[in-house]
Design a protein around this motif. Structure first.
Motif, PDB file in Angstrom:
ATOM      1  N   GLY A  63       1.154  -1.480  -0.025  1.00 19.50           N
ATOM      2  CA  GLY A  63      -0.061  -0.040  -0.229  1.00 19.50           C
ATOM      3  C   GLY A  63       0.477   0.980  -0.486  1.00 19.50           C
ATOM      4  N   VAL A 113      -6.040   6.976  -1.198  1.00 24.00           N
ATOM      5  CA  VAL A 113      -5.076   5.966  -0.402  1.00 24.00           C
ATOM      6  C   VAL A 113      -4.417   6.050   0.436  1.00 24.00           C
ATOM      7  CG1 VAL A 113      -5.548   4.118  -2.635  1.00 24.00           C
ATOM      8  CG2 VAL A 113      -3.183   5.797  -2.430  1.00 24.00           C
ATOM      9  N   PRO A 147      -4.688   7.939   3.731  1.00 24.30           N
ATOM     10  CA  PRO A 147      -5.213   7.546   4.999  1.00 24.30           C
ATOM     11  C   PRO A 147      -4.638   6.153   5.259  1.00 24.30           C
ATOM     12  CG  PRO A 147      -7.026   8.338   4.050  1.00 24.30           C
ATOM     13  CD  PRO A 147      -6.311   8.408   3.123  1.00 24.30           C
ATOM     14  N   GLN A 148      -4.876   5.351   4.595  1.00 27.36           N
ATOM     15  CA  GLN A 148      -4.849   4.008   4.963  1.00 27.36           C
ATOM     16  C   GLN A 148      -3.612   3.605   4.834  1.00 27.36           C
ATOM     17  OE1 GLN A 148      -7.638   2.325   5.847  1.00 27.36           O
ATOM     18  NE2 GLN A 148      -7.234   0.297   6.097  1.00 27.36           N
ATOM     19  N   VAL A 206      -1.782   5.102   8.365  1.00 23.80           N
ATOM     20  CA  VAL A 206      -2.104   5.680   9.595  1.00 23.80           C
ATOM     21  C   VAL A 206      -2.725   3.982  10.001  1.00 23.80           C
ATOM     22  CG1 VAL A 206      -4.188   6.628  11.152  1.00 23.80           C
ATOM     23  CG2 VAL A 206      -3.213   8.089   9.194  1.00 23.80           C
ATOM     24  N   VAL A 207      -3.136   3.123   9.365  1.00 21.95           N
ATOM     25  CA  VAL A 207      -3.490   1.751   9.291  1.00 21.95           C
ATOM     26  C   VAL A 207      -3.178   0.768   8.666  1.00 21.95           C
ATOM     27  CG1 VAL A 207      -5.852   0.798   9.745  1.00 21.95           C
ATOM     28  CG2 VAL A 207      -5.794   3.482   8.856  1.00 21.95           C
ATOM     29  N   ALA A 208      -2.191   1.215   8.071  1.00 18.45           N
ATOM     30  CA  ALA A 208      -1.535  -0.286   7.352  1.00 18.45           C
ATOM     31  C   ALA A 208      -0.609  -0.092   8.476  1.00 18.45           C
ATOM     32  CB  ALA A 208      -1.183   0.054   6.073  1.00 18.45           C
ATOM     33  N   SER A 209       0.388  -2.033   8.148  1.00 21.87           N
ATOM     34  CA  SER A 209       1.869  -1.749   9.333  1.00 21.87           C
ATOM     35  C   SER A 209       2.513  -2.335   8.701  1.00 21.87           C
ATOM     36  CB  SER A 209       1.122  -2.618  10.551  1.00 21.87           C
ATOM     37  OG  SER A 209       0.733  -3.921  10.170  1.00 21.87           O
TER      38      SER A 209
END
Lengths: 809, 152
Positions: free
Chosen positions: B82, B143, B145-146, B149-152
């Protein structure tokens, strides 16, 4: 009730259009019409025909009672009454007084009936299930909800926790359920990952309406069929999808002064056979055809210059683009005679009252949004909007697809608000008393992509079966089965998706719960609860409310975020959200929906009869403060943004969007002469289905080849064939069937899924993000012949004609 | 006269952008909606480059030697995942920006050279490049924000 197989559209009740005076009366707002003498025909002249479908051996007198409802079969919104006997549903009867169907029922209601009683009953889920040691086992609600809540809280506590949730729904929920889910997902969790399988069916319809008119919402009314002098069907097999609407069209066709009919469809559908002009265009070339029709209108001065000048923007650019599409050029591209295109243009250019309906032949095809916008352009050029007999339907195939789009579970913000407009976002923040922090909505396939990549860890699927319906099923199934993804499924049956879930919640269906549903012409109906759901199954609304309560979602002041507790209070909450927006429901109450007929939005206290047609007088929802989108480039989906939009100074004028024809990336030719299509029925009748039993699945995969193509290739039934695309190849036995010539169809098969996946690419509409379907240009060669015997298997399983199945891919 | 050098720079950048659109499509085969749009934009960039070719030839005749360090590579292969997609789109944005500003500079040059024909090409193609930039910006905004902030 006639035999649904022998006589699918029932007895004809021919009628003619109302006279000029009645037409003038029909154009008045509802409250003024009340003041007119009754003989001026307050209603529609379409004769009533009450259809009744009762269980074998029963008569109407056998029912203990009749309970008001509305059909869940498609987006037509046929009003009906449930027959109840001994607490069970034993039949249906059309509601004579309703504006949509005048008593008629779709004969397929026999099969689409709420599956609580009789058909499908045994397969219903009656208790929650949780996964234990790899198996789904029965449990109680506390245990099941406890697991969902525990996992939710764990995820939400981590940084970026909001982004770890995804919600996927369908058009099978009621308005109240959609709105409640939208609030709990957007304000409770705070995630934009919320979409439904309306994306697969209706996203292009919504995108086209927003692009042209500024906001979603069908401009027309089904009563326009009464008044029109011409009906144009753009890739819409009305006879197959909206049966009762088709009967209305047929009744006009059989009555005095019948409307002319034009059908654009690659296939030989019933409307194509009924039509006076059938344009059987080559698949994927709709934009070229539309441009030629617009070219003819403009070149022959058959457009309403005053309407165009006062109520539209973009005419010069449209003229520039369509100039390059004389009928001859489109004829070459679309493989239809130029004379036929000119004939259609002549009809469209000279009619006085035109009704158009658009569906998947346009949406699930190359350049879907661009093609659908050209139908809007046709109506704008001719001023065919907002008056009796002049209307356009960008149709949806799903029962409450419109509710998903209105309430914000379908990719837009609730109340058809614009996520790019800070005022709209602030409105919602104030309404819910939360801090508004919403980014762009995430479309369905992106949600599944995030889940596949592991950044979404909890996927809640309500009333949808993506493991049986999305493109690239193999990847979808692997994703759902993955260790890191916690899957919650809420449905009637143990669907293929439910089999992969961690928690399965048994839901009630229509007839077992109370709520409202909005049809394709904005008519809101109430659907009462007639019988109890089986076992421990619960209404979807109760499940969402229970989750919100257990999650303790709060507003800014620590009060509960969701302050409603039943369908009616949810409806009242939605009314507050819809206030002042194009889809204003504030004049509708449950009491007003009971008895009588449904009511069309917008409906406010000052317009209590609702609004029959949008955009009367040519004022559109394009003002920057009102519009639902700031617009997008039709070729790429690039968002124009607020500055560019404001610079156009739309002031309530509609947009004429021009688009050049661009061939699809997957075109036949150059050694790949056939089109390979894979999938299964997904879109139009999402009647929930239990997963096939393991025994059912143990069948051989096959590909279906048209008989003419098979003869040319020397392929016989049962022969092993090799299907090669530019991407990959697979081998499977052939079945020679009535699939459309030039098309090779492969039904979904678990064993061949990956091979079929690799063979194809998913076509996308760049604007609406609606998948077209898995498609590839292929060549087919015979590998080896097979002895007799394969034909027997084909007979067992080949109950549907390939062409029918293809339509629903 | 250096117009030929700038035309060549633009021509090369357009071809590089076309190839980059194809590469990003190949590098992220499972991203929804990348296939069709990237292929379509790659074709568009290639066409733009071809439309420049007669002018490159026209002005090369009187051109002096090409100055050093005229060209620079802005995109060198895709990255997975991502965040990788976001960085790839970001690179493409810079590459498309180079094209956009080059169109604008060439437009000035064409005005100086009184070349109406070249101006017409620039007007048309420059608009397409602006839409490509908008698309890249739209895609990145969706894409970011994901990915961040979210994907590791």
């Amino acid at each position: 009730m006639p035999d649904p197989i022998a006589d699918p559209w029932g007895r004809r009740t021919p009628y003619g259009p109302p006279g000029g005076v009645e037409r003038l009366a029909a154009a008045l707002p509802g409250r003024l019409r009340d003041a007119l003498p009754a003989e001026l025909g307050l209603g529609s002249p379409w004769p009533v025909r009450v259809d009744t479908l009762l269980d074998d051996g029963l008569t109407e007198a056998d029912a203990d009672g009749w309970v008001q409802g509305v059909s869940f079969l498609h987006s037509g919104g046929d009003a009906l009454d449930f027959a109840v006997r001994d607490g069970r549903l034993v039949g249906l009867r059309g509601r004579a007084a309703d504006r949509i169907n005048h008593g008629r029922l779709d004969p397929r209601e026999t099969y689409g009936r709420p599956p609580g009683a009789g058909r499908g009953e045994r397969a219903r889920l009656t208790r929650p299930l949780v996964r234990e040691g790899g198996e789904l086992v029965e449990t109680d609600w506390d245990t099941a909800m406890g697991r969902v809540v525990a996992r939710s809280k764990e995820l939400l506590d981590a940084p970026g926790g909001w982004g770890r949730f995804g919600f996927y729904t369908s058009g099978r929920l009621f308005l109240e359920e959609h709105y409640t889910l939208a609030v709990l997902a957007r304000a409770g969790i705070g995630t934009p990952h919320l979409d439904g399988n309306t994306r697969v069916c209706a996203a292009t319809a919504a995108a086209a309406l927003k692009a042209s008119f500024g906001a979603d919402g069908q401009p027309g009314s089904f009563t326009d069929i009464d008044h029109c002098d011409t009906i144009a069907l753009w890739g819409h097999n009305v006879a197959g999808t909206h049966t009762v609407l088709w009967e209305r069209m047929l009744d006009r066709r059989h009555g005095p002064r019948p409307p002319v009919m034009i059908a654009v469809d690659p296939d030989d559908t019933p409307p194509a056979r009924e039509a006076d002009v059938h344009l059987a265009v080559r698949p994927g070339t709709n934009v070229a055809l539309m441009n030629a029709l617009l070219h003819e209108l403009i070149a022959n001065n058959r457009y309403d210059a005053a309407y165009v000048g006062n109520h539209t923007l973009g005419f010069a650019e449209l003229c520039r683009v369509v100039e390059a599409y004389p009928a001859k050029r489109a004829a070459d591209i679309c493989a239809v005679p130029a004379g036929l295109i000119e004939q259609a243009a002549e009809i469209l250019g000279s009619c006085e009252r035109l009704v158009s309906s658009v569906l998947r032949g346009f949406y699930q095809s190359n350049q879907g949004t661009a093609a659908a916008c050209q139908v809007n352009n046709l109506h704008l050029l001719r001023g065919m909007l907002g008056r009796p007999g002049a209307g356009v339907f960008q149709m949806a195939g799903q029962p409450s697809a419109h509710n998903a789009r209105e309430t914000g579970t379908g990719g837009d913000l609730p109340g058809m608000r614009n996520w790019e407009n800070p005022e709209h976002v602030r409105d919602l923040g104030a309404l819910w008393n939360v801090d508004p922090v919403w980014g762009p909505p995430t479309h369905a396939l992106q949600i599944f992509r995030y889940a596949e990549q592991g950044s979404i860890n909890l996927l809640w699927i309500a009333a949808a079966d993506p493991a049986a319906s999305l493109p690239h099923l193999d990847r979808v199934r692997r994703t759902l089965a993955g260790e890191d993804l916690f899957v919650v499924v809420q449905d009637l049956f143990l669907t293929e998706t439910a089999r992969l879930a961690d928690v399965v919640l048994p839901a009630a269906t229509w007839g077992e719960k109370l709520g409202t549903l909005t049809s394709a012409d904005r008519t809101v109906h109430i659907c009462e609860k007639a019988v109890e759901p089986p076992g421990d199954a619960r209404p979807d609304l109760d499940i969402f409310l229970d989750y919100a309560h257990r999650m303790d979602f709060c507003d800014r002041d620590g009060a509960p975020l969701i302050r409603w507790h039943d369908p009616e209070s949810a409806f009242e909450a939605w009314k507050a959200c819809s206030k002042g927006r194009p889809c204003d429901y504030t004049g509708i109450t449950y009491d007003r929906l009971r008895g009588g007929s449904g009511i069309q939005w917008p409906c406010t206290p000052s317009t209590p009869h609702g609004t029959e047609r949008l955009y009367a007088g040519g004022l559109f929802a394009t003002d920057p403060s009102e519009c639902q989108t700031y617009g997008y480039d039709l070729a790429t989906g690039a968002e124009w943004g607020t500055e560019r939009y404001r610079a156009k100074d739309p002031r309530g004028r509609a947009f004429l969007h021009a688009a050049d024809y661009r061939p699809s990336a997957e075109v036949t030719g150059e050694g790949y002469p056939l089109l390979f299509v894979t999938g299964r029925a997904v879109c139009l009748f999402p009647a929930p289905a239990p997963a096939p039993e393991p025994g059912d699945a143990a069948r051989e995969p096959w590909v279906e080849v048209n008989s003419q193509d098979a003869a040319a290739l020397g392929i016989g039934d049962g022969d092993l064939v090799r299907v090669e695309s530019r991407h990959s190849a697979l081998e499977a036995p052939a079945r020679v069937r009535g699939t459309r010539p030039g098309v090779v169809f492969m039904p979904f098969d678990p064993g061949m899924a990956r091979a079929a996946d690799e063979l194809t690419v998913t076509g996308w509409d760049p604007v609406s993000k609606q998948p077209i379907f898995n498609v590839a240009a292929v060549r087919v060669t015979k590998v080896s012949g097979v002895n007799a015997g394969a034909g027997g298997m084909a007979e067992d399983l080949g109950s549907l004609e390939g062409s029918e199945r293809l339509e629903e891919v | 006269m250096h117009l030929a050098h700038y035309l060549r720079l633009l021509h090369r950048s357009q071809n590089a952008l076309a190839e980059a659109f194809r590469e990003i499509r190949r590098g992220h085969p499972h991203e929804p909606d990348m296939y069709g749009v990237c292929e379509c934009l790659a074709v568009q960039c290639g066409e733009q480059a071809r439309r420049l070719e007669p002018f490159v030839r026209r002005y090369s005749a009187g051109a002096c030697e090409e100055p050093e360090r005229l060209h620079s590579a802005l995109f060198s292969g895709t990255r997975p995942g991502g965040l990788g997609l976001l960085r790839d789109l970001h690179d493409l944005y810079l590459l498309a920006t180079e094209c956009e500003i080059a169109w604008s500079i060439v437009a000035q040059g064409a005005q100086g050279a009184r070349d109406e024909e070249l101006l017409e090409v620039v007007r048309h193609c420059g608009g397409d490049t602006a839409v490509q930039l908008l698309w890249l910006r739209t895609r990145m905004r969706h894409v970011a924000p994901q990915a961040l902030v979210v994907a590791s």
